[in-house]
Enzyme design. Sequence first.
Site, short mmCIF file in Angstrom:
data_model
loop_
_atom_site.label_atom_id
_atom_site.label_comp_id
_atom_site.label_asym_id
_atom_site.label_seq_id
_atom_site.Cartn_x
_atom_site.Cartn_y
_atom_site.Cartn_z
NE ARG A 60 -2.12 1.38 3.61
CZ ARG A 60 -2.13 0.70 4.76
NH1 ARG A 60 -2.89 -0.36 4.90
NH2 ARG A 60 -1.40 1.10 5.77
CE1 TYR A 113 -16.32 15.50 -13.03
CE2 TYR A 113 -15.64 15.02 -10.79
CZ TYR A 113 -16.12 14.59 -12.00
OH TYR A 113 -16.42 13.27 -12.19
CG ASP A 185 -9.49 19.55 -11.60
OD1 ASP A 185 -8.79 19.22 -12.59
OD2 ASP A 185 -10.50 18.92 -11.24
CE LYS A 210 -12.60 12.74 -16.85
NZ LYS A 210 -12.85 13.85 -15.96
#
Length: 392
Positions: A60, A113, A185, A210
């Site tokens: 992890r 967003y 962002d 994206k």
Amino acid sequence: MADGNDNGREKRPLTRLAQGGRSRSITGAFVNPPVVHASTVLFPDVETMRPGGQPYTYGRTGTPTTEALESAMTELEGAAGTVLCPSGLSAISTALFAVLGSGDHLLMADNVYDPARTFADTVLSRFGVETTFFDPQIGGGIAALMRDTTRAVYVETPGSLTFELTDIPAMAAAAHDNGALLIADNTWATPFYCKPLALGADISLLAATKYIGGHSDLMLGTVSAAPSAYARLRSTYLALGLCVGPDDIFLGLRGLRTLGVRLNHHMRSGLAVARHLDGRPEVARVLHPGLSGHPGHALWQRDMTGASGLFGVVMDGWSQDKATAFLEALQIFGLGYSWGGFESLAIPARLRRSATDWQATGPLIRLHVGLEDTEDLIADLDAAFERVGNLA
Ligand SMILES: *Cc1c(COP(=O)(O)O)cnc(C)c1O
């Protein structure tokens, strides 16, 4: 080979994309890093099990695969460090958790967003963080909205539905004067075309889903921070227990290698389609920062070196039904959420705002111009205009 600044010359962006995360300590003799599937990591002896005893300790908390993409993104963003998240939205929530606590105030741009808004209004609110939304074009006027408790300003430039540009240097100056941090962002421009940290932001995050992924087959987020925020970001990330599987990181790294050539094509083709639509009588406005008539064009020219393939189109006086018929008449543009893949997409934009009114003379459609031939895309749009021509 791929480490740093071998002959004293800054590497250009395409070279960074090809070389990032490929230091010999990670890849060995191979071109690409290993895809390490791991939970347990073995130690040679008990002494080495103490903190700091060896670089990798548990799946992890990082593997050579993780390190390859993190270091590539860190170099590209000009950051102190990067963490990888399982989606763009988790990159947003991680960044906000890293810098906010109970009693703090958050300033969030009105064009972000939509799920970022939901996170602020629900989870952050439950943890005692109050959010004020602001006009994304407010510039230095943001100073008037600062409170003693304001700890973060969150922006997305351009907003991925309505495409207003936000003045990152002005926001950063006002935030820092108030002891707050600026989070940006950077999904639309990616660090290939915009460097928010160099413009003054403390954190730059991406839906790597994206353009980094680029093939519509991956969910991934990245958060890169300046020294002002990196320690908090890393410790919050570890405390939250986030990590990304190695196959997804592999897809992110594979996408990163071609990001520059793909974006250059998305930009050229997107601008050609946008200019064509700008000339159609049915179109009231094309929302593309690369067009000279766009209200954010000057900021775009100042702060970014290119444009991606995503922009908006406002239809002139159309009903929602006509917009629906137009979208359904498209044959190459698919109807689907997300963007940044090789394929063209269209959606009807649904807006939620509170600080500003959205003024438009008709429905807003968002297009993603993919890597298909530009003339075919223009013909697809023109055929859809023909098909809905007589509708009210
Ligand atoms: C899609 C998107 C996100 C969220 O990314 P996911 O990977 O879908 O969670 C965040 N910001 C912007 C601007 C986006 O377009």
